[in-house]
Design an enzyme around this catalytic site. Structure first.
Site, PDB file in Angstrom:
ATOM      1  N   LYS A 166       0.853  -1.325   0.032  1.00  0.00           N
ATOM      2  CA  LYS A 166       0.146  -0.041   0.138  1.00  0.00           C
ATOM      3  C   LYS A 166       0.871   1.131  -0.032  1.00  0.00           C
ATOM      4  O   LYS A 166       1.827   1.368   0.900  1.00  0.00           O
ATOM      5  CB  LYS A 166      -0.846   0.048   1.324  1.00  0.00           C
ATOM      6  N   ASP A 194      -0.134   0.036  -4.628  1.00  0.00           N
ATOM      7  CA  ASP A 194      -1.526   0.096  -4.756  1.00  0.00           C
ATOM      8  C   ASP A 194      -1.799   1.375  -3.866  1.00  0.00           C
ATOM      9  O   ASP A 194      -1.705   1.541  -2.642  1.00  0.00           O
ATOM     10  CB  ASP A 194      -2.351  -0.893  -4.045  1.00  0.00           C
ATOM     11  N   GLU A 220      -1.495   0.671  -8.917  1.00  0.00           N
ATOM     12  CA  GLU A 220      -3.035   0.331  -8.769  1.00  0.00           C
ATOM     13  C   GLU A 220      -3.695   1.530  -8.272  1.00  0.00           C
ATOM     14  O   GLU A 220      -3.184   2.166  -7.019  1.00  0.00           O
ATOM     15  CB  GLU A 220      -3.228  -0.820  -7.866  1.00  0.00           C
ATOM     16  N   GLU A 246     -11.549  -2.837  -9.261  1.00  0.00           N
ATOM     17  CA  GLU A 246     -12.300  -3.407  -8.234  1.00  0.00           C
ATOM     18  C   GLU A 246     -13.458  -2.538  -7.844  1.00  0.00           C
ATOM     19  O   GLU A 246     -14.587  -3.079  -7.424  1.00  0.00           O
ATOM     20  CB  GLU A 246     -11.528  -3.597  -6.920  1.00  0.00           C
ATOM     21  N   ASP A 269     -13.325  -7.711  -9.482  1.00  0.00           N
ATOM     22  CA  ASP A 269     -13.640  -8.686  -8.446  1.00  0.00           C
ATOM     23  C   ASP A 269     -14.882  -9.453  -8.639  1.00  0.00           C
ATOM     24  O   ASP A 269     -15.912  -9.059  -8.709  1.00  0.00           O
ATOM     25  CB  ASP A 269     -13.536  -7.970  -7.138  1.00  0.00           C
ATOM     26  N   HIS A 296      -9.162  -8.925  -8.831  1.00  0.00           N
ATOM     27  CA  HIS A 296      -8.943  -8.354  -7.558  1.00  0.00           C
ATOM     28  C   HIS A 296      -9.699  -9.455  -6.793  1.00  0.00           C
ATOM     29  O   HIS A 296     -10.777  -9.878  -7.067  1.00  0.00           O
ATOM     30  CB  HIS A 296      -9.591  -7.129  -7.492  1.00  0.00           C
ATOM     31  N   GLU A 329      -4.593 -12.457  -6.433  1.00  0.00           N
ATOM     32  CA  GLU A 329      -4.305 -11.527  -5.346  1.00  0.00           C
ATOM     33  C   GLU A 329      -4.705 -12.532  -3.827  1.00  0.00           C
ATOM     34  O   GLU A 329      -5.622 -12.891  -3.645  1.00  0.00           O
ATOM     35  CB  GLU A 329      -5.131 -10.418  -5.260  1.00  0.00           C
TER      36      GLU A 329
HETATM   37 CA    CA Z   1      -6.658  -2.553  -4.641  1.00  0.00          CA
END
Ligand code: CA
Length: 376
Positions: A166, A194, A220, A246, A269, A296, A329
């Site tokens: 992240k 991300d 991302e 996502e 997703d 995702h 993922e």
């Molecule tokens: Ca994400």
């Protein structure tokens, strides 16, 4: 065969150590499962992405439309439920709730025909999915760079060849974290970043340009998902492949994003885009728009299993001797019910996860564990 009952199960666990993405603080793990029961005793399971309590309310509202129907009529059920709700939401909870229902219907179909879902959906291109470890959130009250690097070094020692961290905690901090992570992991491990749409266009471009030298696999959600023109601009003005999707639920939202050339990599997703039925349509959209598809995944073993069946049926684009396989993922942040709600945990071996091979989703829910994680 008829649907006689639709239940939701909320799973909740308060975290001792909350963690943060660029904009949110996770104080608890909170997920919603869908259980559909048929008159012949077959039970199917699904999962919804996002706010568990909202999903449960929407699934409950949709239930009366499905009771008494033949659960094998998956597409007609999807279309009629969506049609009833489309005026209130072409994305968001309508899609995430319907995703849970759709996945449960595919699980029922698999159990009825005694076949795995990937088989019913046309067959698998692969039965083992290379996974990447998702983590590297900012631990509340901790130094992000240090905890992120310690965590990702541990994931690589576990066998993962790719990791996603992240970012979105300030341009300077993020660049330093990424630089230190690349140094710590060496050159062979894939690194993805991300931002959870925590930046504006200017800072996203700054980061993408600055970290290209550290060989980043994708960037991302640099900016908010509504800003499709900004995505296009970021793709043009910095060198990293841009990934997102996502929150773009349903074929229409995704087609709009693809028409705008928003991404290099689309990340629908299964538990949010509209379930496996809709996910299969998104494969076609990616094919005709020539966009790489890397799903995702976020949730329990039910979401993982559904995601694995989706990964199995994504055709290599193009089919060739050295085919690209979409990576799974695999969330490695703490979640005590992720695996304990199934009788056989979905685990990786050296960063590779097998597609469940039993009927339907290929998992069995440990119902007694569901009670352990009821919200207080
Ligand atoms: Ca994400």
């Amino acid at each position: 065969m008829q649907i006689i009952e639709i239940n939701t199960h909320l799973l909740y666990h308060e975290l001792e150590q909350p963690f943060q993405s660029s904009f949110s603080t996770f104080k608890a793990r909170f997920h919603c499962l869908v259980e559909i029961i048929c008159d012949n005793g077959i039970v199917g399971w699904g999962e919804c992405l996002g706010s568990a309590d909202i999903n449960a309310a929407v699934v409950k509202s949709m239930s009366s439309l499905n009771i008494g129907h033949n659960p094998l009529n998956i597409e007609p059920i999807w279309q009629s439920v969506y049609n009833q709700y489309r005026d209130q939401g072409q994305r968001g909870p309508i899609h995430t709730a319907l995703s849970g229902i759709d996945i449960a219907l595919w699980d029922i179909a698999g159990k009825y025909f005694d076949a795995p879902i990937y088989q019913l959906m046309g067959g698998a291109y692969r039965m083992e999915i290379p996974a990447y470890a998702t983590g590297g959130f900012r631990q509340e009250g901790c130094d992000h760079q240090q905890s992120c690097i310690e965590e990702m070094v541990a994931r690589v020692e576990e066998g993962f060849k790719a990791v996603k961290i992240k970012i979105g905690f300030g341009v300077k901090n993020d660049i330093e974290t990424i630089k230190a992570l690349r140094q710590a992991l060496g050159g062979d491990i894939e690194i993805m970043i991300d931002a959870n749409h925590g930046y504006d266009t200017i800072d996203a471009i700054k980061i993408g340009c600055a970290v290209e030298q550290f060989n980043i696999e994708w960037f991302e959600e640099p900016v908010i998902p509504e800003a499709l023109d900004a995505y296009q601009m970021i793709r043009a003005r910095q060198p990293l492949p841009i990934a997102a999707g996502e929150t773009w639920h349903g074929r229409y939202a995704i087609q709009t994003a693809l028409e705008k050339n928003s991404v290099d990599i689309l990340q629908p997703d299964v538990c949010g885009v509209g379930g496996l039925s809709e996910a299969r349509k998104i494969i076609t959209l990616c094919e005709v728009n020539h966009v790489r598809l890397v799903p995702h995944v976020w949730g329990t073993a039910v979401a993982l299993a559904a995601g694995l069946h989706f990964h199995a049926i994504i055709p290599p684009m193009p089919i060739c001797h050295n085919e690209y396989s979409p990576k799974l993922e695999f969330d490695r942040t703490y979640n005590p019910f992720r695996q304990s709600i199934v009788t056989k945990p979905i685990e990786h071996k050296n960063g590779v996860v097998p597609v469940p091979n039993g009927p339907g989703l290929g998992i069995e829910i440990n119902k007694s564990m569901l009670k352990e994680f009821l919200p207080k």
